[in-house]
Design an enzyme around this catalytic site. Sequence first.
Site, PDB file in Angstrom:
ATOM      1  N   GLY A 372      -6.059  -8.668  -7.468  1.00  0.00           N
ATOM      2  CA  GLY A 372      -6.861  -7.198  -7.450  1.00  0.00           C
ATOM      3  C   GLY A 372      -5.708  -6.436  -7.912  1.00  0.00           C
ATOM      4  N   PRO A 373      -5.800  -5.072  -8.182  1.00  0.00           N
ATOM      5  CA  PRO A 373      -4.746  -4.158  -8.837  1.00  0.00           C
ATOM      6  C   PRO A 373      -3.831  -3.888  -7.615  1.00  0.00           C
ATOM      7  CG  PRO A 373      -6.733  -3.103  -8.732  1.00  0.00           C
ATOM      8  CD  PRO A 373      -6.964  -4.659  -8.468  1.00  0.00           C
ATOM      9  N   PRO A 374      -2.792  -3.306  -7.755  1.00  0.00           N
ATOM     10  CA  PRO A 374      -1.549  -2.886  -6.744  1.00  0.00           C
ATOM     11  C   PRO A 374      -2.449  -1.580  -5.698  1.00  0.00           C
ATOM     12  CG  PRO A 374      -0.663  -2.811  -8.700  1.00  0.00           C
ATOM     13  CD  PRO A 374      -2.024  -3.022  -9.148  1.00  0.00           C
ATOM     14  N   GLY A 375      -2.100  -2.008  -4.456  1.00  0.00           N
ATOM     15  CA  GLY A 375      -2.637  -0.860  -3.684  1.00  0.00           C
ATOM     16  C   GLY A 375      -3.939  -0.954  -3.009  1.00  0.00           C
ATOM     17  N   VAL A 376      -4.436  -1.936  -3.109  1.00  0.00           N
ATOM     18  CA  VAL A 376      -5.985  -2.455  -2.821  1.00  0.00           C
ATOM     19  C   VAL A 376      -6.142  -2.897  -1.488  1.00  0.00           C
ATOM     20  CG1 VAL A 376      -7.082  -2.262  -5.051  1.00  0.00           C
ATOM     21  CG2 VAL A 376      -6.365  -4.427  -3.917  1.00  0.00           C
ATOM     22  N   GLY A 377      -4.767  -3.434  -0.934  1.00  0.00           N
ATOM     23  CA  GLY A 377      -4.828  -3.838   0.570  1.00  0.00           C
ATOM     24  C   GLY A 377      -4.749  -5.126   0.730  1.00  0.00           C
ATOM     25  N   LYS A 378      -4.300  -5.961  -0.539  1.00  0.00           N
ATOM     26  CA  LYS A 378      -4.096  -7.608  -0.404  1.00  0.00           C
ATOM     27  C   LYS A 378      -3.152  -7.986   0.723  1.00  0.00           C
ATOM     28  CE  LYS A 378      -2.952  -7.865  -4.650  1.00  0.00           C
ATOM     29  NZ  LYS A 378      -2.929  -6.552  -4.973  1.00  0.00           N
ATOM     30  N   THR A 379      -2.037  -7.496   0.597  1.00  0.00           N
ATOM     31  CA  THR A 379      -0.961  -7.884   1.668  1.00  0.00           C
ATOM     32  C   THR A 379      -1.210  -7.637   3.232  1.00  0.00           C
ATOM     33  OG1 THR A 379       0.747  -7.498  -0.137  1.00  0.00           O
ATOM     34  CG2 THR A 379       1.439  -7.867   2.034  1.00  0.00           C
ATOM     35  N   SER A 695     -14.932  -6.197 -25.586  1.00  0.00           N
ATOM     36  CA  SER A 695     -15.987  -5.667 -25.035  1.00  0.00           C
ATOM     37  C   SER A 695     -16.408  -4.076 -25.657  1.00  0.00           C
ATOM     38  CB  SER A 695     -15.886  -5.278 -23.435  1.00  0.00           C
ATOM     39  OG  SER A 695     -14.682  -4.640 -23.284  1.00  0.00           O
ATOM     40  N   LYS A 738     -15.814  -0.123 -15.042  1.00  0.00           N
ATOM     41  CA  LYS A 738     -16.024   0.780 -16.209  1.00  0.00           C
ATOM     42  C   LYS A 738     -17.285   1.645 -15.938  1.00  0.00           C
ATOM     43  CE  LYS A 738     -14.940  -3.012 -19.429  1.00  0.00           C
ATOM     44  NZ  LYS A 738     -15.379  -3.929 -20.451  1.00  0.00           N
TER      45      LYS A 738
END
Length: 816
Positions: A372-379, A695, A738
């Site tokens: 996922g993109p940075p800052g979504v809470g993965k870590t 797309s 989108k």
Amino acid sequence: MSKSDQEHTTTEPTIVAEEELRIPELLPLLPIRDVVVYPFMIIPLFVGREMSIKAVDQALAGDRMIMLATQHDIGDEDPTPDKIYNVGTVAMIMRMLKLPDGRVKILVQGLVKARIAEFVEFKPFHTVRIERLVEPVAVDNLETEALMRTVREQLAKIAELGKQISPEVMVILENITDPGSMADLIASNLGLKLSEAQMLLEIEDPVRRLTKVNDLLAREHEMLSVQAQIQNAAREEMGKNQKEYYLREQMKAIQQELGDHDGKEELEELRKAIETARMPENVEKEALKQLGRLERMHGDSGEAGVIRTYLDWLIEIPWSKTTRDSLDIIRAKKILDEDHSYLDKVKERILEFLAVRKLNKQMKGPILCFVGPPGVGKTSLGKSIARALNRKFVRISLGGVRDEAEIRGHRRTYLGALPGRIIQGMKQAGTRNPVFMLDELDKLGYDYKGDPSAALLEVLDPQQNNAFSDHYVNLPYDLSNVLFVATANHSDPIPSALFDRMEVINIPGYTEEEKLEIAIRYLVPRQMKDNGLKAKHIVFEEEALKEIIAKYTREAGLRNLEREIGNVCRKVARKIAEGHKRQIRVTPAAVATFLGAAKFLRDDEMDKNEVGVVNGLAWTSVGGEVLHIEATTMAGKGGMALTGQLGDVMKESVQAALAYIRSHGSEFHINPDWFQENEIHVHVPAGAVPKDGPSAGCAMATALISVLTKVPVKKDVAMTGEISLRGKVLPIGGLKEKILAAVRAGMKMVIIPEQNRKDLEDIPKAMQKKVKIVPVKEIDEVLKLALEKFPIPAPKGKAKPATPKVVVRPSKEISA
């Protein structure tokens, strides 16, 4: 050679001034070996060659003057003219003494510089014709005076560092006012190399010669300084070694007297530690074998230190220690919900793991990959998983790792070898079943030292990682109980073999409503706490947070949002520190006061329906975007121009759309000859931003049909989907981002491919209520929804092509 009228009866003549000297044109030549004689330099010389003795006799028989020139090779007994430097010094023989061994010792004083013009005679000695070198008079100015003072200071410094300089020379230098004489005096006392001394002799300009002497003095000073440092360090090291040796011998003697054997006690402690470490049988056997080697070695040997470090690692690695999993699913769900809102797929997968673990204790740990993109809470999600499972958490960052040894470790044969990141992480965790996070997996590199992603294949394979082999430990280690969690921003850079071994869970960006809820529940309280604020100091209105989200952040994650909230909190904290007493209320109007002008403005919505302008949808690294795809026509000879930094895939989408339109031209009332007489131009604004992806096919086709038929496109309709040559609408990715972009831009309808209908389950119901989402199968359905008129009416007359409206887009890399 002319002879003096007066017969010399003394060996020490009176020296006359330089201007009174009458130098003969022809002089006997005395080649000298390892010294360069300067004017006014007094030096003893030993003469042993027969030819040289005859030259001295000839000089003494005349006016005592002789030409001194240095030969190139000091070992040459009979130097030829080309082996003798042609610049030398005319000298006066002051004394002569015959030695018992047949040699002659003479004391000479240099008079003037001269150049050998030609060799006149070669037997019985060299007779040369000379040209006296007259130096230019040095200009007496501040620069010359400063140079002479610098030279004196340099010479004093090197004398302090131990260079043997006669005190008489230092006294003479204080009284010399001529730079040339100063240069010659220093050069004759500095002990220069033969080539350097000759080079100085040949420099006629006195100031330039003194400048060169200054450079040589600076080099000599630097060399003496380094030499002094080396000598001091060697002296200190020698003293230290002698002291250590003396103390060590004393300690040995004392230990022998007391019967104290410290080395044996250390080895016994290692043996006990090995026995209590609960190692597997093969590991304990290897540890005891290495301990036996250590016992037979001298304690101070280098190999003993390597073995001791190796045994310490074997003892500290958790071979059997585990933490007991918390299998309470309700508790785990509560913890996951406390730490993170949304992310339902991830939470569901962890709860499934707990449920299966409860039924099957021997189940191996899953290998998850959050993309996922940075800052979504993965870590931070990894830490929550560890807390929910009651496991230790360890994290290693793989960003920039390019060496396989970083994963597997170095072999013990290398100096300073250590285990790799995996074994180091296990030691840090202290248990064999931690939650192990491999952060930034997509940032792995590789070079000539190997590919670290290949080393991870064994780590992340549940069928192989029960016997992971580290190069340093060189023993199998069981990683099957570890719950590996990898994170990545993009899945494309991850090698397919590695990607196939992991269970990938995509974490999309947050909607504005989700960001608002997270800000209220987590971000605002955390920033208030970090900045020392309480509820009595500050309150954020919900509309103010919406203002910050909409106009000051444009990202899929939450980092910038938290940063801006923290910025507001810091400014409020400053006001309170300055004495503000009342509670500060952050309203939408006050946001600009705290954060300045808005960073992002909404420019996505068009003013009216236009010909040839379509709202396309794109996915970027920071979420979704609305792209205004523009098309126009002009008179020409056929052809199509594509601008806006379009990638190859997007260019091919335009070609496919145009091919479909030309093949169905009759349905759209387009004359086939029109394409030979006119040109088409397709442009996607924000020309500085690269764009690519398939797309945008539907949007391209709609824009082209609109501009060719002069039928306007509805301004509140956005679309995404790939188009085939048969007019089929094919599926795309990034649907949630989108649709979010369409909602943010004020669109009322979004057209998506029919095959993406299944993805609507991932889109919140609240978002689906804000915009009408219509799945379609063919381009005709798209045209029916997007154009003002469909079917296309037959044209009544020739119309001018519409001029597209140019819209400026934000600068970021875009993938349609």
